[in-house]
Design a protein around this motif. Structure first.
Motif, mmCIF file in Angstrom:
data_model
loop_
_atom_site.group_PDB
_atom_site.id
_atom_site.type_symbol
_atom_site.label_atom_id
_atom_site.label_comp_id
_atom_site.label_asym_id
_atom_site.label_seq_id
_atom_site.Cartn_x
_atom_site.Cartn_y
_atom_site.Cartn_z
ATOM 1 N N ARG A 12 -3.423 -31.120 -9.552
ATOM 2 C CA ARG A 12 -2.010 -30.903 -9.865
ATOM 3 C C ARG A 12 -1.340 -30.051 -8.793
ATOM 4 N N ARG A 13 -2.061 -29.047 -8.301
ATOM 5 C CA ARG A 13 -1.514 -28.194 -7.243
ATOM 6 C C ARG A 13 -1.229 -29.010 -5.980
ATOM 7 N N ASN A 14 -2.152 -29.888 -5.602
ATOM 8 C CA ASN A 14 -1.977 -30.672 -4.384
ATOM 9 C C ASN A 14 -0.906 -31.742 -4.535
ATOM 10 N N THR A 16 1.697 -31.475 -6.508
ATOM 11 C CA THR A 16 2.955 -30.725 -6.463
ATOM 12 C C THR A 16 3.354 -30.436 -5.024
ATOM 13 N N LYS A 17 2.370 -30.099 -4.196
ATOM 14 C CA LYS A 17 2.652 -29.844 -2.786
ATOM 15 C C LYS A 17 3.198 -31.093 -2.106
#
Length: 262
Positions: A12-14, A16-17
């Protein structure tokens, strides 16, 4: 926390990036369009292929090349995270070591899916048409993404070893560029010199492309290829996927632990 939940957080972090960095979206959309138009109208006008229009022959090859180059983003992204100290922050968290790599490789496949959708739409615009069932169409996409996923894991330890995104990009280009051209991605291989033809026929890039062509219904009329790899491209490609993952997943995890401990 479990490996699955940790991996989902990193994924999810990647993702979002990806949404927040316009350069990644531009590369994933404009570059495939450029390749399709360039090869379709520049090279296609000079490369007649008997029994099939060049757009139908080309698109599976361009799809294969694009997802492979998209998979090299994994190495560059990991090198960038190391360079910026993000891996050190992950190390201080109660997180499974493999989660960072799983989250990275899965997120990069999201970018590949975007590229595939854009290329399919562009292909339809320039005359490409699938002649297959919905099941085979989806299976072609799955084979392409499976091979790209394996290449992502191959590139992961490279990014953890060199720690500089520029070096990763240069190294991946030097290796992957010839692999995608000494193959059946853009031209048939029967007129290659014998050593190059043998290499191309057993090159997993060729078999991934051939698998996509067969599943899209874009095969070239004529005799069956002599090489077993091209007679059974889906099986041969999946064998390579298993071999690469079996070899490089443990290697990448071990290299991550060493890199995080430095």
């Amino acid at each position: 926390m479990s490996l699955l939940s940790d991996s989902l957080v990193i994924t999810r972090r990647n993702v979002t990036k990806i949404r927040r960095v316009p350069d990644l979206i531009v590369f994933a959309t404009l570059s495939p369009i450029m390749f399709v138009l360039l090869f379709r109208y520049v090279f296609g006008s000079a490369i007649p292929i008997e029994g099939i229009d060049y757009a139908s022959f080309l698109l599976p090859g361009i799809l294969c090349q694009t997802v492979i180059f998209g998979a090299t983003v994994t190495g560059g992204a990991l090198a960038e995270d190391l360079q910026k100290g993000l891996i050190d922050r992950f190390r201080s968290l109660p997180m499974r070591s493999g989660a960072v790599l799983i989250g990275r490789t899965v997120a990069d496949q999201v970018l590949n899916v975007v590229s595939i959708v854009v290329m399919l739409l562009t292909g339809l615009a320039v005359g490409w048409r699938p002649h297959t069932t919905p099941y085979e169409f989806v299976l072609a996409i799955v084979v392409l993404l499976a091979f790209a996923f394996a290449v992502s894991w191959l590139m992961a330890p490279v990014g953890l070893l060199v720690r500089t995104p520029e070096v990763v990009n240069n190294a991946s280009f030097i290796v992957i560029f010839p692999l995608t051209f000494i193959a059946n991605t853009f031209v048939p291989t029967q007129n290659f010199p014998t050593p190059l033809r043998v290499f191309a026929d057993w090159n997993p890039v060729s078999t991934t492309t051939q698998a996509a062509r067969e599943l899209f219904g874009n095969t070239v009329p004529g005799p069956t290829p002599d090489a077993w790899s091209l007679q059974h491209p889906v099986i041969y490609t999946l064998i390579w996927v298993v071999i690469i993952l079996a070899a490089f997943v443990p290697f990448a995890v071990a290299q991550y632990k060493r890199a995080a401990g430095r």
